[in-house]
Write a protein that holds these residues in place. Sequence first.
Motif, mmCIF file in Angstrom:
data_model
loop_
_atom_site.group_PDB
_atom_site.id
_atom_site.type_symbol
_atom_site.label_atom_id
_atom_site.label_comp_id
_atom_site.label_asym_id
_atom_site.label_seq_id
_atom_site.Cartn_x
_atom_site.Cartn_y
_atom_site.Cartn_z
ATOM 1 N N ASP A 54 -45.215 -57.005 26.242
ATOM 2 C CA ASP A 54 -45.744 -58.079 27.415
ATOM 3 C C ASP A 54 -44.825 -56.523 28.984
ATOM 4 O O ASP A 54 -45.007 -55.269 28.501
ATOM 5 N N ALA A 55 -44.432 -57.050 29.868
ATOM 6 C CA ALA A 55 -44.173 -55.884 30.920
ATOM 7 C C ALA A 55 -42.692 -54.622 29.939
ATOM 8 O O ALA A 55 -42.982 -53.920 31.202
ATOM 9 N N ALA A 56 -42.181 -55.441 29.539
ATOM 10 C CA ALA A 56 -41.454 -54.913 29.044
ATOM 11 C C ALA A 56 -41.060 -53.895 27.879
ATOM 12 O O ALA A 56 -41.127 -54.746 27.343
ATOM 13 N N GLU A 133 -47.326 -45.907 31.999
ATOM 14 C CA GLU A 133 -48.314 -45.831 33.376
ATOM 15 C C GLU A 133 -49.436 -46.264 33.366
ATOM 16 O O GLU A 133 -49.620 -45.826 32.198
ATOM 17 N N ALA A 134 -49.878 -46.986 34.283
ATOM 18 C CA ALA A 134 -51.510 -47.617 34.328
ATOM 19 C C ALA A 134 -51.037 -48.637 33.181
ATOM 20 O O ALA A 134 -50.133 -49.393 33.078
ATOM 21 N N VAL A 172 -47.485 -41.362 20.347
ATOM 22 C CA VAL A 172 -49.228 -41.549 20.714
ATOM 23 C C VAL A 172 -48.819 -42.089 22.025
ATOM 24 O O VAL A 172 -48.343 -43.081 22.425
ATOM 25 N N VAL A 173 -50.567 -42.828 22.759
ATOM 26 C CA VAL A 173 -50.501 -42.978 23.696
ATOM 27 C C VAL A 173 -51.813 -44.141 23.309
ATOM 28 O O VAL A 173 -52.712 -44.203 22.376
ATOM 29 N N LEU A 174 -51.092 -45.575 24.107
ATOM 30 C CA LEU A 174 -51.630 -46.911 23.233
ATOM 31 C C LEU A 174 -52.549 -47.430 24.550
ATOM 32 O O LEU A 174 -51.986 -47.571 25.914
ATOM 33 N N LYS A 175 -53.480 -48.260 24.564
ATOM 34 C CA LYS A 175 -54.667 -49.010 26.318
ATOM 35 C C LYS A 175 -54.054 -50.432 25.647
ATOM 36 O O LYS A 175 -53.834 -50.520 24.989
ATOM 37 N N ARG A 176 -54.352 -50.994 27.117
ATOM 38 C CA ARG A 176 -53.640 -51.772 26.841
ATOM 39 C C ARG A 176 -55.212 -52.700 27.188
ATOM 40 O O ARG A 176 -56.776 -52.667 27.412
#
Length: 176
Positions: A54-56, A133-134, A172-176
């Motif tokens: 979620d947001a956190a 971020e974003a 790692v970078v994950l995208k929503r």
Amino acid sequence: MKKIVSLAAVLLAASAFAGNLSFESGSIKAHTEVFGDSSIDPTAKKATSHLSMDAAPATLKGTIEISMSDLISDNKKRDTNMQETLESSTFPKAVFEIKEVVVKGGDNVILKGAMNLHGVTKPMSFEGTVSEEASKVRIKVKSSMKMTDFGITPPKMVFLVVRDQVDLNVDVVLKR
């Protein structure tokens, strides 16, 4: 009526921050050593994410897995030996399940969970940061483990034995 509209707006805003996270980029490095060679760093540059948040960061949950065949170092012969040692044809994946996130302040967290490797599941924690971020979430954490805890015998080369401890570095970078 205003309360219903306000509640609907809050729920819609919250849902914009919720959801599944898919792997976009990054690496998972497994560092170990043998006398005279401290640069054994097989790295997986892809992973499968079954994570949601979620947001956190405290709401991060799910699993992330790598294929053992994706662990590649700078030495093909070493990679062949590593795959044999890991018995990757029998145990093709390593999976970490996040069961709890302890927020230490700011982006600093401890990810507590269970690692399934080589057919053995053990409690394990990773420490580092989870930031957003974003529409991207970056997880940058580290931990260490012993091969023998997962039923893996450290390989020997003549008189040299690979160190039992493996230092794991995840970025790692994950995208929503």
